[in-house]
Design a protein around this motif. Structure first.
Motif, mmCIF file in Angstrom:
data_model
loop_
_atom_site.group_PDB
_atom_site.id
_atom_site.type_symbol
_atom_site.label_atom_id
_atom_site.label_comp_id
_atom_site.label_asym_id
_atom_site.label_seq_id
_atom_site.Cartn_x
_atom_site.Cartn_y
_atom_site.Cartn_z
ATOM 1 N N GLU A 48 45.489 29.374 25.276
ATOM 2 C CA GLU A 48 44.392 29.188 26.216
ATOM 3 C C GLU A 48 43.935 30.532 26.785
ATOM 4 O OE1 GLU A 48 44.955 24.775 28.142
ATOM 5 O OE2 GLU A 48 45.929 26.456 29.149
ATOM 6 N N VAL A 49 42.697 30.540 27.248
ATOM 7 C CA VAL A 49 42.148 31.713 27.921
ATOM 8 C C VAL A 49 42.361 31.539 29.419
ATOM 9 C CG1 VAL A 49 40.051 33.011 28.429
ATOM 10 C CG2 VAL A 49 40.452 32.153 26.118
ATOM 11 N N HIS A 50 43.005 32.532 30.048
ATOM 12 C CA HIS A 50 43.334 32.463 31.469
ATOM 13 C C HIS A 50 42.457 33.456 32.234
ATOM 14 C CE1 HIS A 50 47.719 30.980 30.556
ATOM 15 N NE2 HIS A 50 46.792 30.328 29.885
ATOM 16 N N LEU A 51 41.639 32.942 33.126
ATOM 17 C CA LEU A 51 40.833 33.777 34.017
ATOM 18 C C LEU A 51 41.381 33.622 35.430
ATOM 19 C CD1 LEU A 51 38.249 35.429 34.860
ATOM 20 C CD2 LEU A 51 37.131 33.200 35.164
ATOM 21 N N SER A 52 41.661 34.745 36.082
ATOM 22 C CA SER A 52 42.101 34.688 37.474
ATOM 23 C C SER A 52 41.277 35.663 38.303
ATOM 24 C CB SER A 52 43.592 35.025 37.603
ATOM 25 O OG SER A 52 43.849 36.352 37.181
ATOM 26 N N VAL A 53 40.870 35.194 39.476
ATOM 27 C CA VAL A 53 40.169 36.032 40.452
ATOM 28 C C VAL A 53 41.005 36.019 41.723
ATOM 29 C CG1 VAL A 53 38.080 36.347 41.814
ATOM 30 C CG2 VAL A 53 37.916 35.562 39.437
ATOM 31 N N THR A 54 41.507 37.194 42.094
ATOM 32 C CA THR A 54 42.439 37.321 43.213
ATOM 33 C C THR A 54 41.855 38.252 44.259
ATOM 34 O OG1 THR A 54 44.221 37.142 41.582
ATOM 35 C CG2 THR A 54 44.844 37.818 43.804
ATOM 36 N N ASP A 55 42.093 37.931 45.537
ATOM 37 C CA ASP A 55 41.652 38.814 46.614
ATOM 38 C C ASP A 55 42.754 38.923 47.660
ATOM 39 O OD1 ASP A 55 41.102 37.021 49.135
ATOM 40 O OD2 ASP A 55 40.231 35.918 47.450
ATOM 41 N N ASP A 56 42.651 39.946 48.515
ATOM 42 C CA ASP A 56 43.645 40.151 49.571
ATOM 43 C C ASP A 56 43.064 39.813 50.939
ATOM 44 O OD1 ASP A 56 41.859 42.187 49.968
ATOM 45 O OD2 ASP A 56 43.340 43.806 49.960
ATOM 46 N N GLY A 57 42.169 38.834 50.952
ATOM 47 C CA GLY A 57 41.478 38.488 52.191
ATOM 48 C C GLY A 57 42.267 37.562 53.090
ATOM 49 N N VAL A 58 41.534 36.786 53.880
ATOM 50 C CA VAL A 58 42.156 35.947 54.899
ATOM 51 C C VAL A 58 42.953 34.808 54.292
ATOM 52 C CG1 VAL A 58 40.434 36.520 56.614
ATOM 53 C CG2 VAL A 58 40.029 34.582 55.091
ATOM 54 N N GLY A 59 42.628 34.434 53.062
ATOM 55 C CA GLY A 59 43.354 33.347 52.427
ATOM 56 C C GLY A 59 42.992 32.003 53.028
ATOM 57 N N MET A 60 43.417 30.954 52.346
ATOM 58 C CA MET A 60 43.162 29.599 52.836
ATOM 59 C C MET A 60 44.302 28.696 52.415
ATOM 60 S SD MET A 60 39.079 28.903 52.272
ATOM 61 C CE MET A 60 39.183 27.317 53.099
ATOM 62 N N ASP A 61 44.567 27.732 53.232
ATOM 63 C CA ASP A 61 45.557 26.723 52.892
ATOM 64 C C ASP A 61 45.067 25.929 51.685
ATOM 65 O OD1 ASP A 61 46.471 23.662 53.325
ATOM 66 O OD2 ASP A 61 48.022 25.043 54.066
ATOM 67 N N ARG B 205 45.454 28.797 44.730
ATOM 68 C CA ARG B 205 46.731 28.938 45.429
ATOM 69 C C ARG B 205 46.714 30.203 46.277
ATOM 70 N NH1 ARG B 205 50.670 32.219 42.721
ATOM 71 N NH2 ARG B 205 49.795 33.259 40.886
ATOM 72 N N PRO B 206 47.501 30.203 47.368
ATOM 73 C CA PRO B 206 47.617 31.416 48.181
ATOM 74 C C PRO B 206 48.512 32.437 47.489
ATOM 75 C CG PRO B 206 49.019 29.694 49.060
ATOM 76 C CD PRO B 206 48.258 29.074 47.932
ATOM 77 N N VAL B 207 48.199 33.713 47.655
ATOM 78 C CA VAL B 207 49.022 34.791 47.090
ATOM 79 C C VAL B 207 49.168 35.874 48.153
ATOM 80 C CG1 VAL B 207 48.588 34.433 44.640
ATOM 81 C CG2 VAL B 207 46.927 35.669 45.984
ATOM 82 N N GLY B 208 50.277 35.782 48.934
ATOM 83 C CA GLY B 208 50.470 36.772 49.989
ATOM 84 C C GLY B 208 49.287 36.724 50.927
ATOM 85 N N PRO B 209 48.756 37.890 51.265
ATOM 86 C CA PRO B 209 47.485 37.869 51.994
ATOM 87 C C PRO B 209 46.350 37.650 51.002
ATOM 88 C CG PRO B 209 48.203 40.132 51.693
ATOM 89 C CD PRO B 209 49.278 39.259 51.106
ATOM 90 N N GLY B 210 45.710 36.536 51.098
ATOM 91 C CA GLY B 210 44.610 36.276 50.181
ATOM 92 C C GLY B 210 44.823 35.015 49.377
ATOM 93 N N SER B 211 44.065 34.889 48.322
ATOM 94 C CA SER B 211 44.139 33.693 47.490
ATOM 95 C C SER B 211 43.807 34.048 46.053
ATOM 96 C CB SER B 211 43.175 32.615 48.005
ATOM 97 O OG SER B 211 41.848 33.104 47.992
#
Length: 256
Positions: free
Chosen positions: A195-208, A240-246
């Motif tokens: 499969e092709v996996h695309l991920s977009v990650t940021d270090d922002g406020v994050g969300m539940d 999903r959340p990742v540390g600070p961000g999502s």
């Protein structure tokens, strides 16, 4: 009378007066053979070289820009100008049906979205998947988004490249508008499952995750539209959340 074999026959010498004539005849014969040989050889194709290739690319780019300008002028720009005039008349106290104004603005927005999609498709077609993702990242940065890194692994291209670029662009728009991030990352790889996996990650406020799921159901953040298109293509979307961000991860079938 028999010839004596010990006697060697000698060629008759050419008279001196005929030597220049013989030389001229030989030169004419060589020239004739040379011309005949040249006529028989097909002309070699002229290599236009790098300069011609660059010129062709520039002409093609100018044609695309002219077509883009024409579409903007004849389409969404006219709707925006009309809406602006309606609003000015409304503020001046005139009786204006603002429902028609909203309809015109909606049509302009749709036309601009279609135009934006065509632009990314053109970059994808002409320059490849990584260049199209890089363009989406650059556009987000120019509009006030955070610095964005782009990484594309080998063999990541697949049958859904256009969808990958559109989804990445929408997710980066979400990052710019809602995340308050200092940095973001776009990563595209082909997994061991094919499969092709695309991920977009940021270090922002994050969300539940529950809040994000509710936002997707309610049509916020563009996630509902993204999820529908990815699902229609046989893929999945996970937030999903990742540390600070999502992180938003999209998986799509990688088969041709």
């Amino acid at each position: 009378m028999r010839e004596d074999p010990s006697v060697v026959a000698r060629p008759t010498p050419v008279p001196r007066s005929l030597v220049p004539l013989a030389a001229a005849a030989g030169a004419l014969a060589v020239a004739a053979v040379t011309r005949s040989t040249h006529r028989e050889r097909p002309p070699r194709p002229v290599d236009p070289g790098p300069a011609q290739a660059v010129d062709d690319l520039l002409r093609g780019e100018r044609r695309r820009q002219e077509a883009l300008a024409a579409r903007l002028h004849d389409g969404p720009l006219q709707g925006v100008i009309s809406a602006r005039q309606d609003l000015q008349e409304h503020l001046a106290g005139e009786d204006v049906d603002l429902r028609e104004t909203l309809e015109a603005l909606g049509e302009a927005v749709t036309a601009l979205r279609d135009l934006n999609t065509d632009l990314y498709d053109a970059v994808l077609r002409d320059s490849g998947l990584e260049a199209a993702l890089r363009r989406a990242a650059d556009t987000t940065e120019r509009r006030g988004g955070p610095p964005i890194s782009v990484a594309v692994g080998p063999g990541a291209s697949g049958p859904h490249d256009a969808l990958v670029v559109r989804v990445a662009n929408e997710l980066l728009t979400n990052v710019r508008k809602h995340a308050g991030a200092q940095a973001a990352r776009v990563r595209l790889v082909r997994g061991v499952d094919g499969e092709v996996h695309l991920s977009v990650t940021d270090d922002g406020v994050g969300m539940d995750p529950d809040v994000l799921a509710a936002a997707a159901r309610d049509g916020h953040l563009g996630l509902r539209s993204i999820t529908r298109r990815v699902t229609d293509a046989g893929g999945t979307v996970r937030v999903r959340p990742v540390g600070p961000g999502s992180e938003v991860e999209v998986r799509l079938p990688g088969g041709v």
